[in-house]
Design a protein around this motif. Structure first.
Motif, PDB file in Angstrom:
ATOM      1  N   LEU A  77       1.508  -1.028   0.187  1.00  0.00           N
ATOM      2  CA  LEU A  77       0.025  -0.444   0.072  1.00  0.00           C
ATOM      3  C   LEU A  77       0.751   0.791  -0.415  1.00  0.00           C
ATOM      4  CD1 LEU A  77      -3.068  -1.390   2.873  1.00  0.00           C
ATOM      5  CD2 LEU A  77      -2.967  -0.685   0.018  1.00  0.00           C
ATOM      6  N   SER A  78       1.900   1.534   0.649  1.00  0.00           N
ATOM      7  CA  SER A  78       3.045   2.302   0.857  1.00  0.00           C
ATOM      8  C   SER A  78       3.235   2.370  -0.755  1.00  0.00           C
ATOM      9  CB  SER A  78       3.629   1.709   2.147  1.00  0.00           C
ATOM     10  OG  SER A  78       5.309   3.390   1.877  1.00  0.00           O
ATOM     11  N   GLY A  79       3.708   1.914  -1.429  1.00  0.00           N
ATOM     12  CA  GLY A  79       4.508   1.291  -2.720  1.00  0.00           C
ATOM     13  C   GLY A  79       3.707   2.294  -3.810  1.00  0.00           C
ATOM     14  N   LEU A  80       2.323   1.934  -3.890  1.00  0.00           N
ATOM     15  CA  LEU A  80       0.892   2.281  -3.738  1.00  0.00           C
ATOM     16  C   LEU A  80       0.898   4.064  -4.437  1.00  0.00           C
ATOM     17  CD1 LEU A  80      -1.405  -0.846  -4.324  1.00  0.00           C
ATOM     18  CD2 LEU A  80      -0.162   0.357  -6.611  1.00  0.00           C
ATOM     19  N   ALA A  81       1.188   4.200  -2.952  1.00  0.00           N
ATOM     20  CA  ALA A  81       0.444   5.409  -2.262  1.00  0.00           C
ATOM     21  C   ALA A  81       1.375   6.493  -2.954  1.00  0.00           C
ATOM     22  CB  ALA A  81       0.598   5.866  -0.751  1.00  0.00           C
ATOM     23  N   ASP A  82       2.822   5.810  -3.597  1.00  0.00           N
ATOM     24  CA  ASP A  82       3.964   6.957  -4.014  1.00  0.00           C
ATOM     25  C   ASP A  82       3.412   6.879  -5.675  1.00  0.00           C
ATOM     26  OD1 ASP A  82       5.362   7.233  -1.910  1.00  0.00           O
ATOM     27  OD2 ASP A  82       6.680   5.544  -1.896  1.00  0.00           O
ATOM     28  N   ARG A  83       3.448   5.725  -5.906  1.00  0.00           N
ATOM     29  CA  ARG A  83       2.843   5.426  -7.166  1.00  0.00           C
ATOM     30  C   ARG A  83       1.796   6.365  -7.892  1.00  0.00           C
ATOM     31  NH1 ARG A  83       2.092  -0.853  -9.520  1.00  0.00           N
ATOM     32  NH2 ARG A  83       0.655   0.887 -10.995  1.00  0.00           N
ATOM     33  N   ASP A  84       0.579   6.942  -6.799  1.00  0.00           N
ATOM     34  CA  ASP A  84      -0.459   7.493  -6.728  1.00  0.00           C
ATOM     35  C   ASP A  84      -0.490   8.816  -6.808  1.00  0.00           C
ATOM     36  OD1 ASP A  84      -2.879   8.483  -6.652  1.00  0.00           O
ATOM     37  OD2 ASP A  84      -3.905   7.117  -4.960  1.00  0.00           O
ATOM     38  N   ASP A  85       0.971   9.215  -5.613  1.00  0.00           N
ATOM     39  CA  ASP A  85       1.168  10.737  -6.251  1.00  0.00           C
ATOM     40  C   ASP A  85       1.418  11.140  -6.984  1.00  0.00           C
ATOM     41  OD1 ASP A  85      -0.099  10.792  -3.417  1.00  0.00           O
ATOM     42  OD2 ASP A  85       2.102  10.632  -2.516  1.00  0.00           O
ATOM     43  N   GLU A  86       2.521  10.174  -7.673  1.00  0.00           N
ATOM     44  CA  GLU A  86       3.652   9.950  -9.121  1.00  0.00           C
ATOM     45  C   GLU A  86       2.228  10.727 -10.357  1.00  0.00           C
ATOM     46  OE1 GLU A  86       6.900   8.266 -11.796  1.00  0.00           O
ATOM     47  OE2 GLU A  86       6.350   7.709  -9.703  1.00  0.00           O
ATOM     48  N   TYR A  87       1.484   9.795 -10.437  1.00  0.00           N
ATOM     49  CA  TYR A  87       0.239   9.260 -11.524  1.00  0.00           C
ATOM     50  C   TYR A  87      -0.285  11.407 -11.634  1.00  0.00           C
ATOM     51  CZ  TYR A  87       1.392   4.812 -12.762  1.00  0.00           C
ATOM     52  OH  TYR A  87       1.915   3.547 -12.907  1.00  0.00           O
ATOM     53  N   LEU A  88      -1.000  11.651 -10.429  1.00  0.00           N
ATOM     54  CA  LEU A  88      -1.834  12.395 -10.229  1.00  0.00           C
ATOM     55  C   LEU A  88      -0.808  13.807  -9.591  1.00  0.00           C
ATOM     56  CD1 LEU A  88      -4.587  11.353  -7.661  1.00  0.00           C
ATOM     57  CD2 LEU A  88      -4.619  10.813  -9.693  1.00  0.00           C
ATOM     58  N   SER A  89      -0.078  13.913  -9.772  1.00  0.00           N
ATOM     59  CA  SER A  89       0.724  15.172  -9.648  1.00  0.00           C
ATOM     60  C   SER A  89       0.849  15.849 -11.501  1.00  0.00           C
ATOM     61  CB  SER A  89       2.441  14.668  -9.476  1.00  0.00           C
ATOM     62  OG  SER A  89       3.086  13.760 -10.279  1.00  0.00           O
ATOM     63  N   HIS A  90       0.638  14.576 -12.376  1.00  0.00           N
ATOM     64  CA  HIS A  90       0.474  14.651 -13.728  1.00  0.00           C
ATOM     65  C   HIS A  90      -0.815  15.498 -14.127  1.00  0.00           C
ATOM     66  CE1 HIS A  90       4.862  13.024 -13.055  1.00  0.00           C
ATOM     67  NE2 HIS A  90       5.244  13.839 -14.279  1.00  0.00           N
ATOM     68  N   GLY A  91      -1.419  14.997 -13.534  1.00  0.00           N
ATOM     69  CA  GLY A  91      -3.420  15.380 -13.579  1.00  0.00           C
ATOM     70  C   GLY A  91      -3.347  14.212 -13.893  1.00  0.00           C
ATOM     71  N   PRO A  92      -4.804  14.346 -13.209  1.00  0.00           N
ATOM     72  CA  PRO A  92      -6.024  13.036 -13.876  1.00  0.00           C
ATOM     73  C   PRO A  92      -5.805  12.335 -15.548  1.00  0.00           C
ATOM     74  CG  PRO A  92      -7.111  14.426 -12.413  1.00  0.00           C
ATOM     75  CD  PRO A  92      -5.631  15.244 -13.641  1.00  0.00           C
ATOM     76  N   ASN A  93      -5.021  11.391 -14.927  1.00  0.00           N
ATOM     77  CA  ASN A  93      -5.339  10.172 -16.572  1.00  0.00           C
ATOM     78  C   ASN A  93      -6.099   9.046 -16.088  1.00  0.00           C
ATOM     79  OD1 ASN A  93      -3.842   7.577 -17.870  1.00  0.00           O
ATOM     80  ND2 ASN A  93      -3.186   9.638 -18.616  1.00  0.00           N
ATOM     81  N   HIS A  94      -7.101   8.046 -17.595  1.00  0.00           N
ATOM     82  CA  HIS A  94      -7.916   7.722 -17.338  1.00  0.00           C
ATOM     83  C   HIS A  94      -7.236   6.254 -16.959  1.00  0.00           C
ATOM     84  CE1 HIS A  94     -10.318   4.671 -18.903  1.00  0.00           C
ATOM     85  NE2 HIS A  94     -11.916   5.447 -17.822  1.00  0.00           N
ATOM     86  N   ASP A  95      -6.388   5.976 -18.281  1.00  0.00           N
ATOM     87  CA  ASP A  95      -5.511   4.569 -17.840  1.00  0.00           C
ATOM     88  C   ASP A  95      -4.699   4.121 -16.368  1.00  0.00           C
ATOM     89  OD1 ASP A  95      -6.042   4.363 -20.881  1.00  0.00           O
ATOM     90  OD2 ASP A  95      -4.581   5.190 -21.735  1.00  0.00           O
ATOM     91  N   SER A  96      -3.893   6.069 -16.092  1.00  0.00           N
ATOM     92  CA  SER A  96      -3.376   5.438 -15.418  1.00  0.00           C
ATOM     93  C   SER A  96      -4.282   5.574 -14.081  1.00  0.00           C
ATOM     94  CB  SER A  96      -2.207   6.448 -14.361  1.00  0.00           C
ATOM     95  OG  SER A  96      -3.013   7.798 -14.676  1.00  0.00           O
ATOM     96  N   ILE A  97      -5.133   5.694 -13.711  1.00  0.00           N
ATOM     97  CA  ILE A  97      -6.373   5.853 -12.758  1.00  0.00           C
ATOM     98  C   ILE A  97      -6.820   3.969 -12.733  1.00  0.00           C
ATOM     99  CG2 ILE A  97      -8.066   6.199 -11.675  1.00  0.00           C
ATOM    100  CD1 ILE A  97      -8.119   9.189 -12.457  1.00  0.00           C
TER     101      ILE A  97
END
Length: 694
Positions: A77-97
């Motif tokens: 979960l900690s690793g996913l939280a880091d990925r979450d911050d990284e993806y969402l920092s570039h704006g919402p993206n359907h594929d990444s979500i």
């Protein structure tokens, strides 16, 4: 039904096989202790110390495995939280979500596996503790829970309260909710606790967590009142398919209507029973015998209806309707015949038509598990509604007229009305009920166990990796003599066999059930006599008072089921409810002159509401500590509790009639005294078995 040891072997996750409770080893150890005790006796302290050490080691193994996997889930979960911050920092993206959402769901699936692991081990621990107490009679559960549960280094608490898992559940739920709310309509799920998140993984996690917490809601709390045994473990799909074939909604509805009408039939005469007795030349306190005669007959009818339901459902229901039609007709005719004996015979017939055992049995055997709790809640709701409607209907019968030779007044109209109601019900039953096919005894269940599957549902736990068992290994693991001694789910065949399965904890819970039914019957059955003597209440006043008491059942159940039972342990609620019942009884005594209506109403309300709360918790604990062999068959747990409650009503109604010989001025205190003594005795008994209810 499959024994727990076999189900544990079938349902356990194969790669975690070595981390489960070694139920077979512990069971053999209990058997060894019992055999040695029969031959030459054993040192009690040695047995307690030896078995405690084994249990401590088993629990430590489970807890360390649990903590290890909690840590792994937290790391993911900690690793996913880091990925979450990284993806969402570039704006919402359907594929990444979508990718992140699937990753969180994968962690959720693994969490479901872990929750199911904990659930299986918790059930195993409860069963082995119950087995030890039954075989050796040492009250080991009380000793073990008392010394382990509240210790600062308690590992038992980790298993039963699963400390730490809630944080993982919260993290997965919050992140999945945030990923669904791309537009940020709300700040956090913590700011909107009532928001519904429509994700099947979240729903499954919540359901699994609720089972572990022994949490409940209004529906489940009501269902517990019915004391219809629920399966602790999921049934094989083939067994569930058989139950689905037996289910028919209209037949279920007819059983619930039967429950409702019978409760109306029970309480519709209470406001006028004393007047009816006086009009036939008997004393007003004979109303206790009039009301109680129905309960006397029900003691016997419960047994034969329970046995009859092994072969058919529609036949006992038809017989019940005909007998009740006859009984109510005799009850109404007693006025014109001027015979108290016809009145009593009519009520006896009504008791002989009590088909509540059939109603319970139909829900237990013919309703699919996913609907069984709802059906159980419907059973309790129908009973509560009938209890309230009975006295309320009596208010509508304040008239008098004659048709031919038949008199219709407030005394006879309850009988005529119920006779007509049962006649209409009989026609409906004949036209609409569908007899379910009988269960076959020789069905051999085959399990499809290939692959790893996840069953996502709202009430069933996760079934994972059954694994194919080698036939030789299965034969080696089975111990026929030991399985038959306790874990077999074959129903008992005699009342003595059922009695031998009652542990001290079960006996105490049955005595509590007797006590609360006794206290409630004293309150309800003598209400018309007491209120007319002290407060000169009319029939309408008594009827409205009793209807008000009946209407408190559902609101109290909502409050207890939605709040109280989620905050406190069931054993805590049990003891507190007993104390409140005792307080209500004490306040009901006529010690202050004059005896006031506010005192009577307040004490009656306190006693009745506390008894209702006590009944739900009592039956819930009873279903948990009672042997699984009493879940089905003629002599089942539902029959035993029904007999205990019915016997209490008989004794209470008899007490009212006997107390009448001392005069109306002493009636209240004389009838309340046994209630107080029994209540105090149950509080003491509960204290002695308190730790065994953990």
């Amino acid at each position: 039904m499959v024994a727990f040891g076999k189900k544990l072997k079938e349902l356990q996750i194969q790669e975690w096989k070595g981390s489960y409770i070694d139920y077979k080893l512990l069971k053999k150890k209990v058997k060894h202790y019992a055999q040695q005790d029969e031959v030459d006796g054993q040192n009690r302290e040695y047995v307690l110390r030896d078995f405690s050490l084994m249990l401590d080691e088993q629990i430590e193994k489970i807890v360390l495995f649990l903590l290890k996997h909690q840590g792994q889930l937290a790391t993911r979960l900690s690793g996913l939280a880091d990925r979450d911050d990284e993806y969402l920092s570039h704006g919402p993206n359907h594929d990444s979500i979508v990718e992140l959402r699937e990753a969180y769901r994968e962690v959720g699936r693994d969490l479901l596996r872990l929750l199911f692991f904990v659930e299986m081990n918790a059930i195993g621990l409860r069963k082995i503790l119950k087995k030890f107490d039954k075989r050796l009679g040492y009250k080991f559960t009380s000793y073990y829970v008392k010394t382990r549960a509240n210790h600062p280094y308690s590992q038992l608490r980790q298993v039963f309260k699963h400390v730490g898992i809630s944080a993982v559940v919260g993290s997965i739920t919050r992140n999945l909710a945030d990923l669904q709310d791309v537009d940020r309509r709300y700040v956090s799920i913590y700011d909107h606790p009532n928001i519904h998140i429509s994700d099947p993984i979240i729903e499954s996690i919540k359901a699994a967590e609720k089972r572990l917490l022994n949490s409940t809601d209004f529906l489940h709390y009501l269902g517990k009142h019915a004391f219809i045994m629920q399966d602790e473990l999921p049934s094989p799909s083939s067994e569930e398919h058989i139950v689905n074939e037996r289910y028919h909604f209209m037949s279920l509805l007819l059983n619930l209507v039967n429950t409702f009408l019978y409760m109306v039939n029970t309480y519709i005469i209470v406001p006028t029973a004393d007047d009816y007795s006086l009009s036939l030349g008997a004393a007003a306190t004979v109303c206790g015998v009039v009301i109680g005669s129905m309960a006397v007959a029900q003691i016997f009818s419960s047994v034969y209806f329970s046995a009859w339901s092994n072969k058919s459902y529609i036949r006992p229901l038809i017989f019940s309707s005909i007998v009740l039609l006859m009984g109510n007709t005799l009850y109404a005719l007693a006025y014109d015949l001027n015979s108290i004996y016809v009145l009593l015979i009519g009520r006896l017939f009504c008791g002989l038509g009590s088909a509540r055992a059939v109603n319970r049995r139909y829900i237990s055997d013919c309703v699919p598990s996913k609907l069984r709790m709802k059906a159980s809640a419907g059973f309790v709701s129908a009973s509560a509604l009938g209890m309230a409607c009975g006295p309320a209907l009596a208010c509508l019968f304040q008239t008098q007229f004659k048709i031919l030779w038949f008199t219709f007044n407030q005394d006879t109209l309850p009988g005529w009305f119920m006779a007509f109601a049962w006649f209409i019900y009989l026609l409906w039953l004949w036209l609409s009920f569908r007899e379910p096919p009988l269960e076959k005894e020789d069905i051999v269940v085959q399990h499809e166990t290939s692959g790893t599957t996840v069953e996502i549902g709202f009430s069933e736990p996760l079934l994972l990796d059954f694994g194919k068992n080698d036939e030789d290994e299965q034969q080696e693991d089975d111990d026929p003599s030991d399985e038959l001694s306790e874990d077999t789910r074959e129903p008992v065949t005699s009342i003595m066999s059922a009695y031998r399965l009652l542990t001290p904890s079960v006996k105490v819970q049955l005595i509590i059930y007797f006590m609360l039914k006794y206290a409630m019957e004293i309150l309800l059955a003598e209400s018309s006599v007491v209120t007319s003597y002290y407060f000169v209440w009319s029939t309408n006043n008594v009827a409205m008072f009793l209807a008000f008491l009946g209407l408190t059942v559902l609101p109290v159940s909502i409050f207890v089921g939605s709040y109280i039972s989620n905050v406190f342990e069931e054993r805590q609620v049990l003891l507190a409810s007993e104390i409140m019942v005792c307080l209500g009884i004490v306040l009901s005594f006529h010690t202050i002159i004059p005896y006031s209506a506010p005192q009577y109403i307040f004490s009656a309300l306190l006693t009745f509401v506390s008894a209702e709360v006590l009944e739900g918790v009592n039956l819930s604990l009873l279903s948990r500590v009672m042997s699984s062999r009493l879940s089905r068959g003629t002599y089942n747990g539902g029959l035993l509790s029904t007999e205990a409650g019915t016997l209490a009503r008989v004794v209470a109604d008899g007490t009212i009639t006997l107390a009448g010989y001392w005069g109306m001025s002493e009636l209240l205190n004389i009838t309340l005294l046994p209630s107080l003594v029994i209540c105090i005795a149950t509080i003491i008994a509960t204290s002695f078995t308190y730790n065994s209810l953990y």
